[in-house]
Design a protein around this motif. Structure first.
Motif, PDB file in Angstrom:
ATOM      1  N   PRO A  93     -25.741  -7.272 -44.690  1.00 41.61           N
ATOM      2  CA  PRO A  93     -24.336  -7.534 -44.659  1.00 41.61           C
ATOM      3  C   PRO A  93     -23.198  -7.040 -44.067  1.00 41.61           C
ATOM      4  N   VAL A  94     -23.669  -7.887 -42.363  1.00 40.67           N
ATOM      5  CA  VAL A  94     -22.860  -7.948 -41.103  1.00 40.67           C
ATOM      6  C   VAL A  94     -21.266  -8.390 -41.598  1.00 40.67           C
ATOM      7  N   GLY A  95     -20.263  -6.777 -41.337  1.00 42.17           N
ATOM      8  CA  GLY A  95     -18.885  -7.007 -42.116  1.00 42.17           C
ATOM      9  C   GLY A  95     -18.328  -7.568 -43.251  1.00 42.17           C
ATOM     10  N   GLY A  96     -19.768  -7.199 -44.143  1.00 46.96           N
ATOM     11  CA  GLY A  96     -19.105  -7.037 -45.189  1.00 46.96           C
ATOM     12  C   GLY A  96     -19.457  -8.249 -45.662  1.00 46.96           C
ATOM     13  N   ASP A  97     -19.599  -9.366 -45.416  1.00 48.48           N
ATOM     14  CA  ASP A  97     -20.761 -10.436 -45.438  1.00 48.48           C
ATOM     15  C   ASP A  97     -21.603 -10.993 -46.604  1.00 48.48           C
ATOM     16  N   GLN A  98     -21.685 -10.622 -47.565  1.00 50.15           N
ATOM     17  CA  GLN A  98     -23.043 -10.424 -48.913  1.00 50.15           C
ATOM     18  C   GLN A  98     -23.838 -12.126 -49.094  1.00 50.15           C
ATOM     19  N   ALA A  99     -22.770 -13.106 -48.975  1.00 50.45           N
ATOM     20  CA  ALA A  99     -23.127 -14.433 -49.160  1.00 50.45           C
ATOM     21  C   ALA A  99     -24.023 -14.873 -47.705  1.00 50.45           C
ATOM     22  N   LYS A 100     -23.342 -14.632 -46.779  1.00 48.90           N
ATOM     23  CA  LYS A 100     -24.323 -14.896 -45.305  1.00 48.90           C
ATOM     24  C   LYS A 100     -25.447 -14.215 -45.607  1.00 48.90           C
ATOM     25  N   ALA A 101     -25.704 -12.770 -46.455  1.00 48.02           N
ATOM     26  CA  ALA A 101     -26.984 -12.082 -46.167  1.00 48.02           C
ATOM     27  C   ALA A 101     -28.123 -12.958 -47.165  1.00 48.02           C
ATOM     28  N   LEU A 102     -27.160 -13.108 -47.924  1.00 46.80           N
ATOM     29  CA  LEU A 102     -28.142 -13.886 -49.159  1.00 46.80           C
ATOM     30  C   LEU A 102     -28.675 -15.494 -48.180  1.00 46.80           C
TER      31      LEU A 102
END
Length: 390
Positions: A93-102
């Motif tokens: 999750p680069v930059g804390g972006d969990q939605a993007k990682a999912l």
């Protein structure tokens, strides 16, 4: 539950069956860390940042033991000795972006090589809100252990390097092509053997006295992997069985990238099961852990708390088991150490830097650094030990 799984990154997994032909795993470019292990938890291939695609994307081809045809060009090939294999992959999750990682996990495609011209990728099942137990806790210390082992022996081809072990299993009644039917006497023997074997694994994991386990001579923190850079725990003198026991008592899957001790490794793990006095960590006590800043990692870092019995994240009404630089600790800056707390009650003015533990249960912790730099290995940076707060 899962053995030392963590909440730092979203996980994706799949069972890859190559009994009918090679399977393709297609990764887009991105911040992935992944691997494939065979049915014996042997390493087959790394993927993503630590793999041959180096995060630039690529088509990985998993080829089984019976495949005799020509392997087409354009694939990153991994050969497996078993039919069933496990794919495990994380999207960072680069930059804390969990939605993007999912979303990145959902972009991975898995399909048979025979359908490469018109692939129909496996359906993605989102298990985020599901209650799951992926551990062996139900069967690791009873007759079911041997029943599970027999199932694998029956399902899979014989692997030549394991021939001595197959011979030992035959003496216990587990033999390929034959029914496993232990009588009452043998069942009792095997039940005891499963319990004793599991207990010895836990000794290797949490009560070893070998000196090379210590990350620093003046700390209680330990290396989780004791054979640097070896996925199969091989040394010039042979297989380090205690190191192998130690790892698989705590975790699942293996890869050389997981055990590298060099700058630029994908990730780095340290274990603490004791406080600075040498006493085991107790869920009824409160502890402080001081982490010097900055932590030497290019990506992010975390501290995760695990129940010693289940080897899974602690479960409390706080519903949290980790303190992570991308989330709970994202506002930590500067060069002053950050103090983290662990115990049954929240410390005053530090609730956002606290993980709740359960009285009467032991626990241990992992520090993880993603993209570790040189100071993590050369001793110029190190965390404090857990210190009990009275």
């Amino acid at each position: 539950m899962g053995f030392t799984l963590n909440s730092d990154t979203p996980y994706g997994s799949a069972t890859i069956d190559v009994s009918k032909g090679p399977m393709v795993i297609e990764l887009p470019p991105g911040a992935y860390i992944g691997l494939v292990n065979d049915h014996n938890q042997g390493w087959v291939q790394d993927m993503g940042i630590p793999g041959p695609d180096a995060g630039k994307g690529g088509k990985h081809l998993i080829v089984g033991p019976d495949y005799k045809d020509v392997i087409p060009e354009g694939y990153l090939v991994g050969h497996t000795p078993s039919y069933k294999n496990l794919l495990a992959v994380r999207a960072l999750p680069v930059g804390g972006d969990q939605a993007k990682a999912l979303d990145a996990l959902k972009a991975i495609k898995i399909y048979p090589l025979a359908e490469a011209a018109n692939p129909k990728p496996l359906k993605v099942v989102d298990t985020t809100e599901m209650v799951l137990d992926s551990t062996s806790l139900k069967w690791e210390d009873n007759i079911q252990f041997w029943q599970k082992l027999n199932e694998i022996v029956q399902q899979e081809p014989v692997v030549e390097k394991y021939l001595p072990m197959y011979g030992l299993l035959q003496s216990l009644g587990i033999e390929k092509g034959k029914e496993f039917k232990p009588d009452e006497r043998m069942t009792a023997i095997l039940e005891k053997a499963a319990r004793d074997g599991r207990d010895q694994l836990l000794v290797s994991a949490f009560d070893s006295d070998r000196p090379d386990r210590l990350a620093w001579p003046d700390r209680k923190w330990e290396w989780v992997g004791l054979v640097p850079g070896s996925a199969q725990f091989e040394t010039p003198a042979g297989v380090d069985l205690e190191a192998r026991d130690r790892w698989f008592a705590q975790a699942i899957v293996t890869s050389p990238a997981m055990f590298r001790r060099t700058a630029g490794a994908g990730s780095l793990y340290w274990l603490a099961a004791r406080d600075g006095t040498g006493a085991y960590l107790d869920g009824g006590n409160t502890y402080k852990l001081s982490i010097p800043q900055p932590v030497p990692g290019k990506l992010f870092w975390s501290v995760t708390v695990y129940d010693a019995q289940t080897r899974s994240e602690v479960q409390t009404d706080q519903d949290k088991a980790a303190l992570r630089s991308l989330f709970e600790l994202k506002d930590v800056k500067g060069t002053e150490p950050v103090d983290l707390y662990f115990g049954p009650q929240a410390p005053k003015d530090a609730e956002n830097r606290w993980v709740k533990t359960v009285p009467g249960r032991g626990w241990f912790a992992y520090i993880r650094i993603y993209g570790p730099d040189g100071p993590a290995f050369d001793g110029s940076w190190k965390p404090a030990d857990f210190e009990e707060v009275k």
